[in-house]
Motif scaffolding. Sequence first.
Motif, PDB file in Angstrom:
ATOM      1  N   THR A   1      -2.606   1.086  -1.758  1.00  0.00           N
ATOM      2  CA  THR A   1      -1.204   0.767  -1.547  1.00  0.00           C
ATOM      3  C   THR A   1      -0.919   0.992  -0.078  1.00  0.00           C
ATOM      4  O   THR A   1      -1.202   2.069   0.456  1.00  0.00           O
ATOM      5  N   VAL A   2      -0.381  -0.022   0.586  1.00  0.00           N
ATOM      6  CA  VAL A   2      -0.013   0.081   1.992  1.00  0.00           C
ATOM      7  C   VAL A   2       1.504   0.033   2.067  1.00  0.00           C
ATOM      8  O   VAL A   2       2.130  -0.870   1.512  1.00  0.00           O
ATOM      9  N   ARG A   3       2.083   1.038   2.742  1.00  0.00           N
ATOM     10  CA  ARG A   3       3.530   1.080   2.926  1.00  0.00           C
ATOM     11  C   ARG A   3       3.816   0.913   4.419  1.00  0.00           C
ATOM     12  O   ARG A   3       3.217   1.598   5.249  1.00  0.00           O
ATOM     13  N   PHE A   4       4.720   0.000   4.724  1.00  0.00           N
ATOM     14  CA  PHE A   4       5.074  -0.299   6.105  1.00  0.00           C
ATOM     15  C   PHE A   4       6.428   0.319   6.426  1.00  0.00           C
ATOM     16  O   PHE A   4       7.351   0.246   5.627  1.00  0.00           O
ATOM     17  N   PHE A   5       6.550   0.881   7.631  1.00  0.00           N
ATOM     18  CA  PHE A   5       7.798   1.506   8.061  1.00  0.00           C
ATOM     19  C   PHE A   5       8.277   0.895   9.370  1.00  0.00           C
ATOM     20  O   PHE A   5       7.477   0.491  10.208  1.00  0.00           O
ATOM     21  N   ALA A   6       9.594   0.856   9.528  1.00  0.00           N
ATOM     22  CA  ALA A   6      10.272   0.422  10.758  1.00  0.00           C
ATOM     23  C   ALA A   6       9.742  -0.932  11.230  1.00  0.00           C
ATOM     24  O   ALA A   6       9.771  -1.896  10.476  1.00  0.00           O
ATOM     25  N   GLY A   7       9.271  -1.007  12.482  1.00  0.00           N
ATOM     26  CA  GLY A   7       8.808  -2.265  13.053  1.00  0.00           C
ATOM     27  C   GLY A   7       7.628  -2.864  12.318  1.00  0.00           C
ATOM     28  O   GLY A   7       7.451  -4.087  12.305  1.00  0.00           O
ATOM     29  N   ALA A   8       6.818  -2.043  11.696  1.00  0.00           N
ATOM     30  CA  ALA A   8       5.693  -2.561  10.908  1.00  0.00           C
ATOM     31  C   ALA A   8       6.211  -3.312   9.687  1.00  0.00           C
ATOM     32  O   ALA A   8       5.681  -4.362   9.325  1.00  0.00           O
ATOM     33  N   ARG A   9       7.264  -2.798   9.072  1.00  0.00           N
ATOM     34  CA  ARG A   9       7.868  -3.467   7.921  1.00  0.00           C
ATOM     35  C   ARG A   9       8.455  -4.818   8.343  1.00  0.00           C
ATOM     36  O   ARG A   9       8.278  -5.826   7.665  1.00  0.00           O
ATOM     37  N   ALA A  10       9.130  -4.842   9.474  1.00  0.00           N
ATOM     38  CA  ALA A  10       9.704  -6.096   9.969  1.00  0.00           C
ATOM     39  C   ALA A  10       8.609  -7.110  10.290  1.00  0.00           C
ATOM     40  O   ALA A  10       8.731  -8.291   9.961  1.00  0.00           O
ATOM     41  N   ALA A  11       7.537  -6.668  10.906  1.00  0.00           N
ATOM     42  CA  ALA A  11       6.447  -7.572  11.283  1.00  0.00           C
ATOM     43  C   ALA A  11       5.687  -8.086  10.063  1.00  0.00           C
ATOM     44  O   ALA A  11       5.245  -9.237  10.037  1.00  0.00           O
ATOM     45  N   ALA A  12       5.529  -7.239   9.050  1.00  0.00           N
ATOM     46  CA  ALA A  12       4.808  -7.636   7.837  1.00  0.00           C
ATOM     47  C   ALA A  12       5.689  -8.457   6.900  1.00  0.00           C
ATOM     48  O   ALA A  12       5.175  -9.210   6.070  1.00  0.00           O
ATOM     49  N   GLY A  13       6.995  -8.277   7.002  1.00  0.00           N
ATOM     50  CA  GLY A  13       7.909  -8.982   6.110  1.00  0.00           C
ATOM     51  C   GLY A  13       7.966  -8.405   4.714  1.00  0.00           C
ATOM     52  O   GLY A  13       8.449  -9.039   3.784  1.00  0.00           O
ATOM     53  N   THR A  14       7.510  -7.174   4.567  1.00  0.00           N
ATOM     54  CA  THR A  14       7.516  -6.498   3.273  1.00  0.00           C
ATOM     55  C   THR A  14       7.468  -4.993   3.514  1.00  0.00           C
ATOM     56  O   THR A  14       7.028  -4.540   4.570  1.00  0.00           O
ATOM     57  N   SER A  15       7.892  -4.219   2.530  1.00  0.00           N
ATOM     58  CA  SER A  15       7.827  -2.762   2.672  1.00  0.00           C
ATOM     59  C   SER A  15       6.529  -2.182   2.130  1.00  0.00           C
ATOM     60  O   SER A  15       6.143  -1.076   2.509  1.00  0.00           O
ATOM     61  N   SER A  16       5.851  -2.941   1.257  1.00  0.00           N
ATOM     62  CA  SER A  16       4.568  -2.446   0.736  1.00  0.00           C
ATOM     63  C   SER A  16       3.783  -3.595   0.114  1.00  0.00           C
ATOM     64  O   SER A  16       4.341  -4.653  -0.200  1.00  0.00           O
TER      65      SER A  16
END
Length: 79
Positions: A3-18
Amino acid sequence: MLTVRFFAGARAAAGTSSETVDAGTVDELIRLLADRHGERLALVLKSASFLVDSLACHDRRAALPDGTTVDVLPPFAGG
């Protein structure tokens, strides 16, 4: 699977929170995520920190066991 969880700018760049992925190391995970999400996330991943099951990961070649959670934390301003 991880499971990969993205935070802040990483979430925006990935277009998803996990999301879930299949990767054996953090280095492999970085390549997979950059291929999947493109240059914007690839740039974030170059300077990001990674937590593996809530612990800072300093060896990006260490094995990631099945069921691991990896948090992608881009640099944050302030402190």
